[in-house]
Design a protein around this motif. Structure first.
Motif, mmCIF file in Angstrom:
data_model
loop_
_atom_site.group_PDB
_atom_site.id
_atom_site.type_symbol
_atom_site.label_atom_id
_atom_site.label_comp_id
_atom_site.label_asym_id
_atom_site.label_seq_id
_atom_site.Cartn_x
_atom_site.Cartn_y
_atom_site.Cartn_z
ATOM 1 N N SER A 288 -15.502 -22.677 65.239
ATOM 2 C CA SER A 288 -16.376 -23.208 64.197
ATOM 3 C C SER A 288 -16.157 -22.443 62.893
ATOM 4 O O SER A 288 -15.574 -21.353 62.889
ATOM 5 C CB SER A 288 -17.847 -23.115 64.618
ATOM 6 O OG SER A 288 -18.258 -21.763 64.714
ATOM 7 N N ILE A 289 -16.612 -23.040 61.805
ATOM 8 C CA ILE A 289 -16.621 -22.371 60.504
ATOM 9 C C ILE A 289 -18.070 -22.428 60.041
ATOM 10 O O ILE A 289 -18.454 -23.287 59.237
ATOM 11 C CB ILE A 289 -15.658 -23.063 59.503
ATOM 12 C CG1 ILE A 289 -14.227 -23.032 60.050
ATOM 13 C CG2 ILE A 289 -15.701 -22.375 58.139
ATOM 14 C CD1 ILE A 289 -13.227 -23.806 59.210
ATOM 15 N N THR A 290 -18.872 -21.569 60.603
ATOM 16 C CA THR A 290 -20.319 -21.636 60.412
ATOM 17 C C THR A 290 -20.923 -20.239 60.431
ATOM 18 O O THR A 290 -20.214 -19.236 60.401
ATOM 19 C CB THR A 290 -20.976 -22.460 61.544
ATOM 20 O OG1 THR A 290 -20.584 -21.890 62.815
ATOM 21 C CG2 THR A 290 -20.563 -23.914 61.525
ATOM 22 N N LEU B 106 -12.200 -29.274 63.063
ATOM 23 C CA LEU B 106 -12.814 -28.661 61.884
ATOM 24 C C LEU B 106 -12.273 -29.224 60.572
ATOM 25 O O LEU B 106 -12.463 -28.624 59.512
ATOM 26 C CB LEU B 106 -12.583 -27.144 61.921
ATOM 27 C CG LEU B 106 -13.143 -26.413 63.161
ATOM 28 C CD1 LEU B 106 -12.820 -24.933 63.091
ATOM 29 C CD2 LEU B 106 -14.637 -26.628 63.280
ATOM 30 N N ASP C 250 -13.169 -31.624 58.579
ATOM 31 C CA ASP C 250 -14.133 -31.919 57.505
ATOM 32 C C ASP C 250 -14.425 -30.681 56.663
ATOM 33 O O ASP C 250 -14.535 -30.762 55.435
ATOM 34 C CB ASP C 250 -15.437 -32.467 58.089
ATOM 35 C CG ASP C 250 -15.283 -33.892 58.604
ATOM 36 O OD1 ASP C 250 -14.263 -34.513 58.276
ATOM 37 O OD2 ASP C 250 -16.179 -34.361 59.326
ATOM 38 N N VAL C 251 -14.561 -29.539 57.320
ATOM 39 C CA VAL C 251 -14.836 -28.297 56.591
ATOM 40 C C VAL C 251 -13.578 -27.807 55.885
ATOM 41 O O VAL C 251 -13.623 -27.390 54.718
ATOM 42 C CB VAL C 251 -15.363 -27.201 57.547
ATOM 43 C CG1 VAL C 251 -15.732 -25.946 56.761
ATOM 44 C CG2 VAL C 251 -16.571 -27.701 58.333
ATOM 45 N N LYS D 268 -18.867 -18.114 51.677
ATOM 46 C CA LYS D 268 -19.302 -19.015 50.601
ATOM 47 C C LYS D 268 -19.841 -18.222 49.412
ATOM 48 O O LYS D 268 -19.572 -18.563 48.257
ATOM 49 C CB LYS D 268 -20.373 -19.963 51.139
ATOM 50 C CG LYS D 268 -20.661 -21.132 50.232
ATOM 51 C CD LYS D 268 -21.537 -22.168 50.916
ATOM 52 C CE LYS D 268 -21.766 -23.355 49.991
ATOM 53 N NZ LYS D 268 -22.621 -24.391 50.636
ATOM 54 N N SER E 138 -17.710 -26.447 69.383
ATOM 55 C CA SER E 138 -17.193 -27.428 68.436
ATOM 56 C C SER E 138 -17.390 -28.863 68.924
ATOM 57 O O SER E 138 -17.024 -29.812 68.246
ATOM 58 C CB SER E 138 -15.705 -27.170 68.175
ATOM 59 O OG SER E 138 -14.961 -27.329 69.367
ATOM 60 N N LYS F 80 -12.669 -29.335 52.518
ATOM 61 C CA LYS F 80 -13.463 -28.909 51.350
ATOM 62 C C LYS F 80 -12.746 -27.824 50.548
ATOM 63 O O LYS F 80 -12.948 -27.687 49.344
ATOM 64 C CB LYS F 80 -14.821 -28.356 51.799
ATOM 65 C CG LYS F 80 -15.800 -29.384 52.318
ATOM 66 C CD LYS F 80 -17.103 -28.671 52.681
ATOM 67 C CE LYS F 80 -18.106 -29.620 53.282
ATOM 68 N NZ LYS F 80 -19.364 -28.905 53.650
ATOM 69 N N TYR F 81 -11.912 -27.044 51.238
ATOM 70 C CA TYR F 81 -11.303 -25.871 50.598
ATOM 71 C C TYR F 81 -9.784 -25.953 50.514
ATOM 72 O O TYR F 81 -9.124 -24.959 50.223
ATOM 73 C CB TYR F 81 -11.721 -24.611 51.373
ATOM 74 C CG TYR F 81 -13.214 -24.443 51.452
ATOM 75 C CD1 TYR F 81 -13.943 -23.960 50.371
ATOM 76 C CD2 TYR F 81 -13.916 -24.804 52.606
ATOM 77 C CE1 TYR F 81 -15.322 -23.817 50.431
ATOM 78 C CE2 TYR F 81 -15.298 -24.665 52.674
ATOM 79 C CZ TYR F 81 -15.993 -24.182 51.579
ATOM 80 O OH TYR F 81 -17.358 -24.055 51.643
ATOM 81 N N TYR G 270 -19.557 -17.701 57.583
ATOM 82 C CA TYR G 270 -19.426 -18.752 56.568
ATOM 83 C C TYR G 270 -20.320 -18.461 55.360
ATOM 84 O O TYR G 270 -19.924 -18.697 54.210
ATOM 85 C CB TYR G 270 -19.779 -20.114 57.158
ATOM 86 C CG TYR G 270 -19.669 -21.244 56.161
ATOM 87 C CD1 TYR G 270 -18.431 -21.649 55.666
ATOM 88 C CD2 TYR G 270 -20.811 -21.890 55.695
ATOM 89 C CE1 TYR G 270 -18.329 -22.676 54.734
ATOM 90 C CE2 TYR G 270 -20.713 -22.915 54.764
ATOM 91 C CZ TYR G 270 -19.476 -23.307 54.298
ATOM 92 O OH TYR G 270 -19.382 -24.316 53.359
ATOM 93 N N TYR H 39 -26.144 -34.633 50.660
ATOM 94 C CA TYR H 39 -25.115 -34.427 51.682
ATOM 95 C C TYR H 39 -25.513 -35.108 52.999
ATOM 96 O O TYR H 39 -24.701 -35.771 53.640
ATOM 97 C CB TYR H 39 -24.894 -32.932 51.887
ATOM 98 C CG TYR H 39 -24.055 -32.580 53.092
ATOM 99 C CD1 TYR H 39 -22.688 -32.818 53.116
ATOM 100 C CD2 TYR H 39 -24.641 -31.993 54.220
ATOM 101 C CE1 TYR H 39 -21.919 -32.509 54.219
ATOM 102 C CE2 TYR H 39 -23.878 -31.663 55.325
ATOM 103 C CZ TYR H 39 -22.522 -31.920 55.326
ATOM 104 O OH TYR H 39 -21.769 -31.604 56.433
#
Length: 227
Positions: free
Chosen positions: A9-11, A42, A44-45, A19, A203, A48-49, A15, A176
């Motif tokens: 995960s990226i949470t 992952l 979708d996350v 951020k 995940s 973003k970057y 995270y 969102y």
């Protein structure tokens, strides 16, 4: 370098730290590396970057992963690095952990204490462990027997993930959620139901979906006064 739940995960607090640093002028020179187990899960996350030149995502256990693992100045994990890795003297390891433990942990778990050996090894390897409260600090020091052995610092100041929650703009987050087709009505109270994860893969939320649906159906049958 960040790793959350074995790269699944990226949470969480890693995270939140990422951020904050990414958007803060004092940390513009930093390069951010994320450990990722499954890029498709992952995506979708990651998307973003993808246009950030100072953000990279590497396949966990790949050669690039190992390279960054031994060369990154700061290591941030909310669980554990694998048993083959020991931070070098010039690296700073920050373990954020992932919650307040309300169950048996470490040597308090009945049975074979060796099941906790990699968690204990990770804790002893850290420079800093983040703790949200005195209860969690006690768990770290007694249930994992760190007292008298641990040479790092336990910072009992809360979790970065809570700071991120409290400082998130409600309007932008509502937008969102609506973009995800979540129904959010203005002027109506919304209750977030976030049970602790009990599935087999962090995940894949569908692992626990039947239990969540059953819980929601139960809540619908009850009035708030009864609850």
């Amino acid at each position: 370098m960040y790793e959350s739940r074995d790269g699944e995960s990226i949470t969480d607090s890693p995270y939140a730290i990422f951020k904050y640093m990414l958007n803060h002028k004092d940390f513009k020179q930093y390069k951010h590396i994320w450990s990722v187990q499954d890029f498709n899960t992952l995506s979708d996350v990651i998307d973003k970057y993808k246009n950030y030149p100072n953000v990279k995502f590497v396949q966990r256990n790949s050669k690039k992963y190992l390279k960054y693992l031994i060369t990154s100045e700061y290591l941030i994990n909310n669980s554990t690095f694998q048993s083959f890795f020991i931070p070098k003297a010039n690296q700073k390891y920050i373990n954020t952990w992932h919650g307040t433990p309300l169950k048996n942990m470490g040597f308090d778990i009945p049975g074979d204490p060796s099941h906790s050996q990699n968690v204990l090894r990770n804790f002893l390897s850290t420079d800093y462990i983040l703790s949200p409260n005195s209860h969690t600090t006690k768990i770290f020091t007694t249930s994992y027997k760190l007292e008298g052995l641990y040479e790092g610092t336990i910072i009992e100041e809360g979790y970065p993930r809570i700071d991120l929650t409290l400082n998130t703009n409600p309007e932008s987050f509502t937008k969102y959620l609506r973009d995800l087709n979540v129904i959010v009505e203005k002027g109506k109270k919304n209750i977030l139901y976030a049970p602790t994860w009990k599935g087999t893969s962090v995940s894949r939320v569908e692992n626990n979906i039947l239990q969540i649906i059953a819980d929601i159906k139960y809540l619908k049958k009850k009035s708030w006064k009864q609850i």
